[in-house]
Design an enzyme around this catalytic site. Structure first.
Site, mmCIF file in Angstrom:
data_model
loop_
_atom_site.group_PDB
_atom_site.id
_atom_site.type_symbol
_atom_site.label_atom_id
_atom_site.label_comp_id
_atom_site.label_asym_id
_atom_site.label_seq_id
_atom_site.Cartn_x
_atom_site.Cartn_y
_atom_site.Cartn_z
ATOM 1 N N LYS A 53 0.841 -1.198 0.000
ATOM 2 C CA LYS A 53 0.000 0.000 0.000
ATOM 3 C C LYS A 53 0.880 1.254 0.000
ATOM 4 C CE LYS A 53 -3.846 -2.416 2.224
ATOM 5 N NZ LYS A 53 -4.656 -2.664 3.431
ATOM 6 N N GLN A 97 -4.227 -1.315 9.662
ATOM 7 C CA GLN A 97 -4.307 -2.646 9.054
ATOM 8 C C GLN A 97 -4.930 -3.641 10.036
ATOM 9 O OE1 GLN A 97 -3.587 -3.294 5.863
ATOM 10 N NE2 GLN A 97 -4.011 -5.472 6.028
ATOM 11 N N ASP A 120 -10.633 3.537 4.452
ATOM 12 C CA ASP A 120 -11.094 2.149 4.385
ATOM 13 C C ASP A 120 -12.626 2.073 4.344
ATOM 14 O OD1 ASP A 120 -9.311 -0.009 4.255
ATOM 15 O OD2 ASP A 120 -8.689 0.228 6.347
HETATM 16 N N1 GUN Z 1 -7.063 -6.433 6.290
HETATM 17 C C1 GUN Z 1 -7.536 -7.144 5.237
HETATM 18 N N2 GUN Z 1 -8.129 -6.318 4.358
HETATM 19 C C2 GUN Z 1 -8.048 -5.084 4.872
HETATM 20 C C3 GUN Z 1 -8.478 -3.808 4.416
HETATM 21 O O1 GUN Z 1 -9.087 -3.635 3.366
HETATM 22 N N3 GUN Z 1 -8.196 -2.762 5.244
HETATM 23 C C4 GUN Z 1 -7.559 -2.924 6.416
HETATM 24 N N4 GUN Z 1 -7.349 -1.840 7.148
HETATM 25 N N5 GUN Z 1 -7.153 -4.085 6.870
HETATM 26 C C5 GUN Z 1 -7.397 -5.150 6.095
#
Ligand code: GUN
Length: 291
Positions: A53, A97, A120
């Site tokens: 990311k 995350q 998110d």
């Molecule tokens: N863990 C798995 N997918 C995601 C996501 O889309 N966002 C976040 N913050 N954590 C995740």
């Protein structure tokens, strides 16, 4: 033979548009779109996701900040980090995350994120906005699915969409979005889950299947009608007979592809779209502060 919906190529187009948007905002203001990422603990997959990311941000000209805390970090330390970013005007997007270590409440942490920086789309304010159809951040995977359907010219209006899986991150929001009176919406939606009796009875009447359950190969030829469009959100690691692992979806691709009119592969379908939409949400967050 199905049309293969090339998520890798579509995501590259989205990222190219975002890079132009970043250039534009930087050329007419001092704003530098900035995503702050918090990673707690040492889950190896999470480390890879967060690194990817951050890299994706740099590639479109955005700034990224990654804070890594040990698995022993307290909830108070996590909340303090989020709070510092909430009040820092140079930070436009905040991503914590998931999953978090068990002693930290994910709900508390998500609730602490400023909804206007919640790229998110997990904050209840944004979930509520999505439900009533008012503007807000749409979670990245559902947003990516809508973009795939748009670019692949899949008609949704008046169609029967069957969503398999009721997670807060994918199943519930995509079911809501597909039902709304809007482009890539206006579908009749059925939401199936582990409590569904005779899943195939529902999926066989689907014009569009969104599979988001995390069970390798769950959707077989017996589950689909000819001409269906299949969006496979699954990311399941399975052992290869010759050793090692490979990534497969929730759909038995070899069996379903010959029957489908369009289908996303795994990898290279929904996966690449998720990060692209995260960048899109972050750019929008930055643009909103310059209004
Ligand atoms: N863990 C798995 N997918 C995601 C996501 O889309 N966002 C976040 N913050 N954590 C995740």
């Amino acid at each position: 033979m199905a049309r293969i919906i090339d998520g890798k190529a579509i995501a590259a187009d989205v990222r190219a548009r975002i890079a132009e948007g970043v250039l534009a905002i930087r050329s007419r203001s001092t704003l530098h779109p900035h995503l702050a990422l918090l990673l707690v603990g040492d889950d190896p997959a999470s480390h890879v996701y967060v690194r990817n990311k951050g890299k994706a941000c740099e590639e479109v000209g955005m700034k990224s900040t990654i804070v890594r805390l040990p698995a022993t970090a307290t909830e108070a330390e996590v909340l303090a980090c989020v709070d510092a970013w909430n009040t820092d005007p140079s930070v436009h997007g905040i991503l914590v995350q998931l999953p978090l270590p068990r002693h930290i409440s994910e709900q508390n942490v998500i609730l602490a994120i400023n909804p206007d920086k919640d790229v998110d789309g997990f904050h209840p304010i944004n979930a509520g906005r999505l439900l009533i159809g008012s503007p807000g951040f749409v979670p990245c995977t559902p947003a990516g699915i809508l973009e795939l359907l748009r670019v692949a010219n899949v008609e949704t209006s008046g169609k029967h969409a069957v969503v398999v899986g009721r997670s807060n991150i994918v199943g519930k929001p995509i079911a809501t979005l597909l039902a709304q009176k809007r482009p890539q919406g206006n579908a009749t939606v059925t939401l199936c889950h582990t409590g569904t009796v005779d899943l195939a009875r529902y999926t066989r009447s689907a014009d569009i299947i969104i599979a988001a359950v995390g069970v390798a190969g769950l959707i077989t030829a017996d589950h689909v009608k000819p001409g269906v469009t299949v969006i496979d959100v699954g990311m399941n690691r399975v052992e290869k007979p010759e050793g090692g692992t490979r990534l497969v979806g929730d759909v038995d691709f070899a069996a379903v592809e010959p029957l489908a009119s369009a289908i996303t592969p795994v990898p290279g379908g929904v996966g690449p779209m998720t990060i692209a939409m995260l960048l899109s949400n972050t750019l929008h967050a930055a643009q909103r502060t310059s209004l």
